[in-house]
Design a protein around this motif. Structure first.
Motif, short mmCIF file in Angstrom:
data_model
loop_
_atom_site.label_atom_id
_atom_site.label_comp_id
_atom_site.label_asym_id
_atom_site.label_seq_id
_atom_site.Cartn_x
_atom_site.Cartn_y
_atom_site.Cartn_z
N LYS A 201 0.89 -1.31 0.06
CA LYS A 201 -0.10 -0.23 -0.02
C LYS A 201 0.80 1.25 0.09
N LEU A 202 0.48 2.26 -0.72
CA LEU A 202 1.21 3.50 -0.66
C LEU A 202 1.33 4.02 0.67
N GLU A 203 0.35 3.94 1.44
CA GLU A 203 0.53 4.53 2.71
C GLU A 203 1.72 3.95 3.51
N ASN A 204 2.25 2.58 3.41
CA ASN A 204 3.13 2.06 3.90
C ASN A 204 4.59 2.34 3.14
N ILE A 205 4.73 3.16 2.31
CA ILE A 205 6.00 3.43 1.46
C ILE A 205 6.55 4.91 1.97
N ARG A 206 7.89 4.91 2.34
CA ARG A 206 8.55 6.22 2.53
C ARG A 206 9.80 6.34 1.64
N ASN A 207 9.92 7.33 0.82
CA ASN A 207 11.06 7.53 -0.11
C ASN A 207 11.64 8.73 0.54
N PHE A 208 12.99 8.64 0.74
CA PHE A 208 13.83 9.87 1.17
C PHE A 208 15.25 9.72 0.64
N SER A 209 15.69 10.97 0.49
CA SER A 209 17.09 10.90 0.37
C SER A 209 17.66 11.48 2.01
N ILE A 210 19.23 11.37 2.03
CA ILE A 210 19.90 11.97 3.06
C ILE A 210 20.76 12.97 2.25
N ILE A 211 20.46 14.30 2.64
CA ILE A 211 21.22 15.11 2.27
C ILE A 211 22.18 16.09 3.37
N ALA A 212 23.45 16.56 2.96
CA ALA A 212 24.12 17.26 3.98
C ALA A 212 25.46 17.84 3.16
N HIS A 213 26.32 18.36 4.17
CA HIS A 213 27.55 19.00 3.77
C HIS A 213 28.52 17.74 3.83
N VAL A 214 29.33 18.05 3.04
CA VAL A 214 30.55 16.75 3.17
C VAL A 214 30.92 16.60 4.55
N ASP A 215 30.97 15.25 4.87
CA ASP A 215 31.44 14.84 5.93
C ASP A 215 30.68 15.12 7.45
N HIS A 216 29.31 15.34 7.06
CA HIS A 216 28.77 15.63 8.30
C HIS A 216 27.93 14.22 8.58
N GLY A 217 27.86 13.19 7.96
CA GLY A 217 27.86 11.89 8.46
C GLY A 217 26.72 11.26 7.68
N LYS A 218 26.31 11.49 6.36
CA LYS A 218 25.22 10.87 5.71
C LYS A 218 25.51 9.51 5.38
N SER A 219 26.73 9.05 5.33
CA SER A 219 27.08 7.54 4.86
C SER A 219 27.12 6.85 6.22
N THR A 220 27.63 7.37 7.30
CA THR A 220 27.49 6.61 8.35
C THR A 220 26.00 6.67 9.06
N LEU A 221 25.27 7.52 8.65
CA LEU A 221 23.93 7.53 9.22
C LEU A 221 23.11 6.47 8.42
N SER A 222 23.48 6.33 7.15
CA SER A 222 22.70 5.24 6.30
C SER A 222 23.28 3.88 6.97
N ASP A 223 24.53 3.76 7.19
CA ASP A 223 24.91 2.64 7.89
C ASP A 223 23.97 2.16 9.12
N ARG A 224 23.85 3.18 10.07
CA ARG A 224 22.85 3.19 10.90
C ARG A 224 21.57 2.42 10.83
N LEU A 225 21.00 3.24 9.91
CA LEU A 225 19.60 2.65 9.55
C LEU A 225 19.42 1.52 8.68
N LEU A 226 20.57 0.97 8.28
CA LEU A 226 20.58 -0.24 7.56
C LEU A 226 20.51 -1.26 8.77
N GLU A 227 21.29 -0.98 9.74
CA GLU A 227 21.49 -1.82 10.44
C GLU A 227 20.38 -2.11 11.48
N ALA A 228 19.77 -0.81 12.05
CA ALA A 228 18.65 -0.85 12.84
C ALA A 228 17.34 -1.39 12.16
N THR A 229 17.21 -1.52 10.96
CA THR A 229 16.20 -2.17 10.43
C THR A 229 16.50 -3.58 9.87
#
Ligand code: GDP
Ligand code: MG
Length: 598
Positions: free
Chosen positions: A2-30
């Motif tokens: 169902k569409l209500e159960n989908i979330r599409n998002f990007s992570i945006i930031a300045h270089v080195d502010h931690g986007k890729s590390t945050l992605s790692d944590r989200l992959l892990e937590a889910t």
């Protein structure tokens, strides 16, 4: 799903502010990636990304999340690069999403790309979810950073979530917040198919793999689809999702992110930004797509061995599939033979492309000095675009030369303002404004010729601000300037690969630097070689490389034949890395070093 159960998002930031590390944590937590398979910055897949610690390509990944309300959600996360040269990658990813997590380093505060990327997201009407990262650091000052977000970007940062992508603190709250604040996609399964191609890669077995976001309708294997830009039809071989490895699925419905393969052989068939529709029941109109990005920095790429020209062409074609912002066309240089004039979005983009050609495709190449595009108004009133110094007409036919300008904003602590302003002046910059972000931090705005910026601005800014400055720029069009073409001559013959354009006031200074550098780098030959710099017919600098007879065996008396052979082989190898220009052998480094001094 169902569409209500989908979330599409990007992570945006300045270089080195931690986007890729945050992605790692989200992959892990889910539970998308098991902890034992986890490695830092997992989504940075290219070797260069891992080595340089920067993200170049956006990577999509699908996660499953059971929320506190008991609902099961599909989250599609697209990690994005932060460097200004790659912002086209960011906007492409954003167009496939409904929301964006704005990551700000709570110890550093809002930086130039924090602002630039937020604007990209709000222009596309995405919901911003601000988070303050790195709160585990003692130097974190989240309250002040909230104020910066409100003042500079103009968003409400009251409930920005404090997070540590390092320790995992705040990640559960963030996941809930994504469910709550990022709007679900809209779209209809029954409507005519519309899927946006937001990226593509080349695979030796499957051909071009298109990364897609379905807006309406469904994609499934066996279906006949049409690419609306070309009007060509294909049968889909495979559809799938990223976990982050590619995994086959039955179908992709509205709101979903994934990939398709359809035995597509070339990039010309699958434009990034194109819309895929149903051949049998085509949509009335394509999706909005992307603005075509225009390369602003050009240089020549030449194979080290002349016969490798076809290998270089193939490699460029494949690289272009993965990086559609690169342009190239064949060119022929008297000094270097056949090669390609390539266009890029910036210097880092150019360096990365060169490195990828070498690493991913095994091509050894020589790059000529980069230059910007010039507009030349001729005496007959016509205007031409020069992509290389040799495109410049005879000076008598030139009425006016115009060069591209940028508006540059630099963020930095107040104590470096003096040094930064001095640098901007040296680079022919014009002061526009200075404003205080906080009592200690300043944003400086200058107009500057792009040519000055691409030279070495970034490095010099880094050193005069001890790495504390960040910058962003926008192209603002062309302005007339007093520019000249400087030719470099070896034995009285101009070497086209060494010609460059610069401001008339700098011609002597730069000509001197180039000639001096060449004198240092070109080994002595059997004859004397004069090196000159000239503007038109007027020689402005001259130095001589003295003649020498080089006998590598002179030191090697006695009968040690293996040692002799080794030396001769070494000499041969040395020759291989030389480019023969007329009678003079020029080492490859000369073409590279040339970039540093012009
Ligand atoms: P990106 O350029 O935005 O993708 O940033 P990265 O994820 O590559 O992170 C840049 C650096 O900051 C890396 O050295 C990370 O280990 C570090 N880093 C990221 N998040 C945190 C955090 O929450 N706390 C601390 N102390 N360091 C972090
Ligand atoms: Mg990254």
């Amino acid at each position: 799903m169902k569409l209500e159960n989908i979330r599409n998002f990007s992570i945006i930031a300045h270089v080195d502010h931690g986007k890729s590390t945050l992605s790692d944590r989200l992959l892990e937590a889910t539970g998308t990636i098991e902890k034992r398979n986890m490695k830092a910055q997992l989504l940075d897949r290219l070797d260069i990304e891992r080595e340089r610690g920067i993200t170049i390509k956006s990577v999509p990944v699908r996660m499953k999340y059971r929320a506190q309300d008991g609902g099961e959600y599909i989250m599609n996360l697209i990690d994005t690069p932060g460097h200004v040269d790659f912002s086209y990658e960011v906007s492409r990813s954003l167009a496939a999403c409904e929301g964006a997590i704005l990551v700000v380093d709570a110890a550093q505060g809002v930086e130039a790309q924090t602002v630039a990327n937020s604007y990209l997201a709000t222009d596309l009407d995405l919901e911003l979810v601000p988070i303050l990262n790195k709160i585990d650091l003692p130097s974190a000052h989240p309250e002040q950073v909230k104020r910066e977000l409100e003042e500079i970007i103009g968003i409400n940062a009251d409930d920005a979530i404090p997070v540590s992508a390092k320790t995992g603190e705040g990640i559960p709250e963030l996941l809930e917040r994504i469910v709550r604040d990022v709007p679900p996609p809209s779209g209809e399964a029954g409507a005519p198919l519309q899927a946006l191609i937001f990226d593509s890669v080349y695979d030796n077995y499957k051909g071009v793999i298109c990364y897609v976001r379905v807006m309406n309708g469904t994609l499934e294997a066996g279906k006949n689809v049409r690419f609306m830009a070309t009007g060509r039809d294909y049968q889909i071989d495979e559809v799938g999702v990223f976990k982050p490895d590619m995994v086959k699925v039955e179908r992709l419905g509205p709101g979903e992110v994934g990939f398709i393969c359809a035995s597509i052989k070339t990039i010309d068939e699958a434009h990034v930004g194109d819309t895929i529709t149903d051949s049998a029941k085509p949509a009335a109109a394509p999706l909005a797509g992307y603005k075509k990005v225009k390369p602003v920095v050009f240089c020549g790429f030449y194979p080290v061995e002349r016969e490798d020209i076809n290998q270089l062409r193939e490699a460029l074609e494949k690289l272009q599939i993965n990086d559609s912002a690169i342009s190239f066309e064949p060119e022929n240089s008297a000094a270097l033979g056949f090669g390609f004039r390539c266009g890029f979005l910036g210097l880092l983009h150019m360096e990365i492309a060169k490195e990828r050609l070498n690493r991913e495709f095994g091509v050894d190449l020589v790059a000529t000095a980069p230059n910007v595009v010039y507009q030349i108004v001729q005496t007959d009133g016509s205007i031409i675009e020069a992509h290389r110094p040799s495109d410049f007409p005879d000076p008598v036919r030139i009425e006016e030369i115009r060069e591209p300008y940028i508006k540059l904003s630099i963020f930095m602590p107040e104590q470096f303002v003096g040094a930064a302003m001095q640098l901007c002046q040296d680079k022919r910059g014009t002061y526009v404004a200075m404003d205080y972000i906080t009592p200690e931090r300043v944003r400086l705005t200058y107009d500057m010729p792009l040519a000055e910026f691409i030279l070495d601005f970034h490095d010099r800014l880094k050193s005069c601000t001890r790495g504390y400055a960040s910058l962003d720029y926008d192209h603002t069009g062309f302005r007339a300037a007093n520019l000249v073409k400087v030719d470099v001559l070896l034995q009285e013959e101009p070497v086209d690969a060494f010609s460059f354009i610069c401001h008339a006031d700098q011609a002597y200074h730069r000509g001197h630097a180039v000639v001096g550098k060449l004198k240092e780098l070109i080994p002595r030959q059997l004859f004397e070689v004069p090196v000159q710099a000239a503007v038109g017919k007027k020689v402005i600098v001259r130095m001589n490389i003295k003649a020498v007879r080089k006998d590598v065996l002179a030191k090697c008396y006695g009968g040690d034949i293996t040692r002799k052979r080794k030396l001769l082989e070494k000499q041969k190898e040395g020759k291989k890395r030389m480019k023969q220009v007329g009678r003079v052998s020029i080492p490859q480094e000369a073409f590279l070093a040339f970039m540093d001094v012009t």
